[in-house]
Design a protein around this motif. Structure first.
Motif, short mmCIF file in Angstrom:
data_model
loop_
_atom_site.label_atom_id
_atom_site.label_comp_id
_atom_site.label_asym_id
_atom_site.label_seq_id
_atom_site.Cartn_x
_atom_site.Cartn_y
_atom_site.Cartn_z
N ILE A 246 -32.71 32.31 55.75
CA ILE A 246 -32.65 30.80 54.99
C ILE A 246 -34.03 30.03 55.56
O ILE A 246 -33.42 30.52 56.93
N THR A 247 -34.59 29.33 55.11
CA THR A 247 -35.60 28.49 55.37
C THR A 247 -34.57 26.66 55.80
O THR A 247 -34.06 26.67 55.51
N LYS A 248 -35.61 26.37 57.13
CA LYS A 248 -34.86 25.96 57.77
C LYS A 248 -35.62 25.01 57.82
O LYS A 248 -35.70 24.23 59.34
N PHE A 249 -36.20 24.47 57.57
CA PHE A 249 -37.13 23.42 57.40
C PHE A 249 -37.26 21.38 57.42
O PHE A 249 -36.69 21.45 55.97
N GLU A 250 -38.05 21.24 58.26
CA GLU A 250 -36.95 19.38 57.85
C GLU A 250 -37.86 19.09 56.90
O GLU A 250 -38.87 19.00 56.63
N GLY A 251 -37.21 18.34 55.70
CA GLY A 251 -37.99 17.71 54.85
C GLY A 251 -38.21 18.63 53.54
O GLY A 251 -39.01 18.02 52.65
N GLN A 252 -37.35 19.92 53.94
CA GLN A 252 -38.27 21.13 52.32
C GLN A 252 -37.72 20.02 51.43
O GLN A 252 -36.24 20.04 51.37
N GLU A 253 -38.32 20.80 50.32
CA GLU A 253 -37.55 20.69 48.87
C GLU A 253 -36.30 21.13 48.13
O GLU A 253 -35.46 20.37 47.49
N MET A 254 -36.04 22.61 48.69
CA MET A 254 -35.17 23.60 48.34
C MET A 254 -35.44 24.63 49.26
O MET A 254 -35.69 24.48 50.18
N GLU A 255 -33.73 24.73 49.71
CA GLU A 255 -33.31 26.35 50.90
C GLU A 255 -33.80 27.27 49.98
O GLU A 255 -33.35 27.96 49.12
N LEU A 256 -34.27 28.13 50.11
CA LEU A 256 -34.60 29.18 50.02
C LEU A 256 -34.12 30.28 51.02
O LEU A 256 -34.02 30.64 52.08
N LYS A 257 -33.48 31.63 50.26
CA LYS A 257 -33.60 33.21 51.20
C LYS A 257 -34.97 34.05 51.40
O LYS A 257 -35.00 33.12 51.04
N THR A 258 -34.58 33.99 53.07
CA THR A 258 -36.09 34.46 53.73
C THR A 258 -36.04 35.82 54.11
O THR A 258 -36.78 36.70 54.14
N GLY A 259 -35.11 36.67 53.56
CA GLY A 259 -34.37 37.68 54.03
C GLY A 259 -34.24 37.74 55.74
O GLY A 259 -34.18 37.21 56.51
N GLU A 260 -35.57 38.84 56.23
CA GLU A 260 -35.51 39.19 57.33
C GLU A 260 -36.72 38.15 58.12
O GLU A 260 -36.63 37.99 59.18
N TRP A 261 -36.63 37.45 57.40
CA TRP A 261 -37.94 36.35 57.96
C TRP A 261 -37.55 35.29 58.48
O TRP A 261 -36.27 34.47 58.23
N ILE A 262 -37.92 34.64 60.00
CA ILE A 262 -36.85 33.66 60.57
C ILE A 262 -38.08 32.38 60.04
O ILE A 262 -39.12 32.34 60.84
N ALA A 263 -37.52 31.26 59.23
CA ALA A 263 -37.38 29.84 58.42
C ALA A 263 -37.78 28.63 59.65
O ALA A 263 -36.36 28.46 58.86
N ASP A 264 -37.82 28.45 60.32
CA ASP A 264 -37.24 27.15 60.97
C ASP A 264 -38.51 25.82 61.20
O ASP A 264 -39.69 26.54 60.98
N ASP A 265 -39.00 25.23 62.03
CA ASP A 265 -40.01 23.99 62.12
C ASP A 265 -41.41 24.61 63.09
O ASP A 265 -41.59 24.12 63.32
N PHE A 266 -40.18 26.34 63.46
CA PHE A 266 -41.47 26.21 64.68
C PHE A 266 -42.11 27.43 63.78
O PHE A 266 -42.87 28.19 64.73
N GLY A 267 -41.98 27.32 62.59
CA GLY A 267 -43.09 28.04 61.71
C GLY A 267 -42.21 30.22 60.91
O GLY A 267 -41.06 29.64 60.97
#
Length: 592
Positions: A73-94
């Motif tokens: 899932i998306t783990k961005f600080e300040g994100q307005e919603m949480e989205l599934k990302t599948g095989e993608w790692i999505a965090d504050d590092f990109g």
């Protein structure tokens, strides 16, 4: 998470599931995942096993086929919603994913995600609103799907600050595609529009939750259309102007009339103020602009320093709101500008093809265009169509008694009147009232003026009457005689009639260039005078007309139809003996 003991695998064991199962179990813990991934990659390299990344990718795909979901899932600080990302790692590092080369595919080095799907209510075309963060600030931009679907086109995002290059563009395309499809029901869908004006049962930009998805070039104008300050302060200034006989009050009424053009189903028209400097022409446009928008530096008022294509695009964007342009003197080729006048009043842009085949969307609009300058737009040689479409008012005296105060107030207070006007107009009863008023004014104006001039004037009077009732409540509407004085007569619109008058003037000034038959001609002559006729040599006649900007054939035909000339039966000219030889001439009866 507690430390995990990792055994040292043999080359043969890398062909079993054991090392890949261990890594797969850590897929949602990015730190431990990276630790173990590095350890196992080095282990595989030490024992001479090639293709560790490829084997792990095959393992994860097999698990997906068996229903084992990779639930990143998306783990961005300040994100307005949480989205599934599948095989993608999505965090504050990109954003990245594992590849089959014992490495990572990096889609972006900072947080980025789609947050809204927009469907244009005019075209049905979908766009995506993309949110991205660099540093501590989230930004949002709207992009065409065509831009987001191509590794080459997505490079345009770099213009807005997204860290995309030719190296990572294809991964970013894949990431956005994947994340949208994984979250189709989660990402909100909203209606959007790329223009202003009437839309179904509403009026853009006053429709609730309607989002602007048009060209960035027009965003500044779109954002300028808003309410600010005190409606009462604005009303006081407007009422003061309406209490005078200044042409500024007609321009103010025409600003309201712009939104009636489509409602009444009539033709576009222009209103032009002209005269010397310091009379208040620009301030009149400011007041008209403040009906709808910020008249200051935010771009609602344009100048003539542009191309016909630019004007076409602006008209298509404004659609039913007035296009307001100042400084007509900036137009270099005023004769060629007549083509722009025709385009503006026809309400349709130029037909253009696409590079990929087919036709581009052609802009259309139904509105009024308000302009000003130091000279009229039309002149004696202007085509009748151009003259017919413009109400021109000369400013001989100052239009405002207290110009600085008016300017200050409309800069600080604006946008209320136009919004109230369209909201009150947007119902069947009000529209039928407008149509009834229009017919009454049209019948009152029918006289010497042309149909198009009468139509424009009737719309202005209708808008002013409605604005008096709904907005100003001062019982001081425009009257027919207030505007009738500025309308062109049928004769003044007729370009051939104006060309005929021009021709007579030229003949009067050059009468010495005509001689009587039997007398010696002067060294330079244009023709003869005989039998109550002026016989002008055809080539001379055509030169006179062309130099004046008139069509010689059209004027010759016009004169023949009115029996102003003697002609051969099937031609507009007649052969006359001049200085011993027969020449084709235009033979004008002197009594005319």
């Amino acid at each position: 998470m507690e430390n995990i003991s990792v055994k040292y695998f043999t080359k043969a064991e890398f062909n079993t599931e054991e090392p890949y199962r261990l890594l797969f179990q850590l897929r949602n813990n990015r730190f431990k995942y990276n630790q173990i991934f590095t350890t196992l990659s080095e282990n595989a390299s030490d024992v001479g096993f090639k293709g560790f990344g490829r084997m792990f990718k095959a393992f994860t795909e097999e698990r997906a086929d068996k229903g084992v979901v990779i639930d990143n899932i998306t783990k961005f600080e300040g994100q307005e919603m949480e989205l599934k990302t599948g095989e993608w790692i999505a965090d504050d590092f990109g954003v990245r994913r594992c590849n089959d080369r014992n490495g990572e595919d990096i889609a972006c080095v900072h947080p980025i995600m789609p947050v809204e799907r927009l469907v244009n209510i005019d075209t049905g075309i979908e766009k995506l609103k993309i949110a991205f963060r660099k540093g501590n600030t989230w930004r949002k931009e709207i992009y065409d799907r065509r831009t987001l679907a191509s590794a080459n086109n997505i490079l345009d995002l770099a213009n807005n600050g997204v860290a995309v290059t030719s190296e990572n563009s294809r991964y970013l395309v894949r990431y956005i595609h994947d994340i949208e499809n994984l979250n189709y029901d989660i990402i909100p869908q909203k209606s959007s529009v790329g223009r202003l004006g009437w839309i179904n049962d509403g009026f853009s930009p006053y429709i609730k939750d309607l989002i602007f998805d048009g060209e960035n070039n027009f965003k500044k104008i779109f954002n300028a259309i808003k309410t600010k300050g005190s409606f009462d302060e604005w009303l006081k200034v407007a009422r003061d102007v309406r209490a005078t006989n200044s042409p500024a009050r007609i321009v103010l009424a025409a600003s309201f009339a712009s939104v009636l053009v489509k409602v009444l189903g009539k033709l576009n028209f222009m209103v032009h103020l002209w005269g010397s400097t310091e009379t208040g022409k620009t301030l009149s446009l400011f007041l008209a602009s403040s009906v709808w928008a910020n008249p200051g530096e935010d771009g609602f008022i344009q100048t003539f320093n542009g191309t016909q294509v630019g004007i076409e695009l602006l008209e298509g964007f404004l659609n039913n709101l007035p296009l307001i342009m100042d400084e007509f003197q900036l137009v270099k080729d005023k004769k060629m500008f007549e083509n722009t006048v025709y385009m503006i009043c026809e309400g349709i842009g130029r037909l253009r093809g696409k590079k990929t085949g087919g036709l581009q969307d052609t802009p259309t609009w139904k509105n009024c265009t308000l302009t000003s300058g130091e000279s009229p737009i039309t002149n004696n040689s202007s085509g009748g169509g151009a003259v017919n479409r413009i109400i021109e008012m000369e400013c001989k005296t100052k239009l405002f008694h207290n110009a600085p105060e008016v300017a200050d107030i409309v800069r600080r207070n604006y946008g209320h009147a136009g919004k109230a006007f369209v909201l009150l107009l947007n119902n069947d009863f009000a529209k039928s009232m407008a149509m009834k008023l229009y017919k009454e004014f049209y019948d009152s104006l029918r006289g010497d003026s042309t149909e198009k001039q009468t139509m424009a004037a009737a719309m202005i009077l209708t808008a002013d009457t409605l604005a008096t009732k709904w907005i100003f409540t001062d019982d001081n509407p425009l009257k027919v005689e207030d505007i009738e004085q500025y309308l062109h007569s049928k004769e003044s619109v007729d370009v051939c009639a104006r060309g005929y008058e021009y021709l007579k003037d030229m003949l009067a000034v050059n009468q010495y260039k005509f001689f009587e038959p039997g007398k010696a001609p002067i060294s330079e002559y244009w023709g003869t005078v005989s039998g109550g006729k002026i016989n002008i040599i055809k080539s001379i006649y055509e030169k006179i007309c062309n130099e004046g900007g008139y069509d010689p054939k059209a004027i010759a035909s016009w004169m023949k139809q009115r029996s102003y000339t003697e002609t051969s039966e099937d031609r507009e000219y007649k052969r006359v003996s001049i200085n011993g030889s027969k020449k084709w001439c235009v033979c004008i009866k002197e009594t005319r």
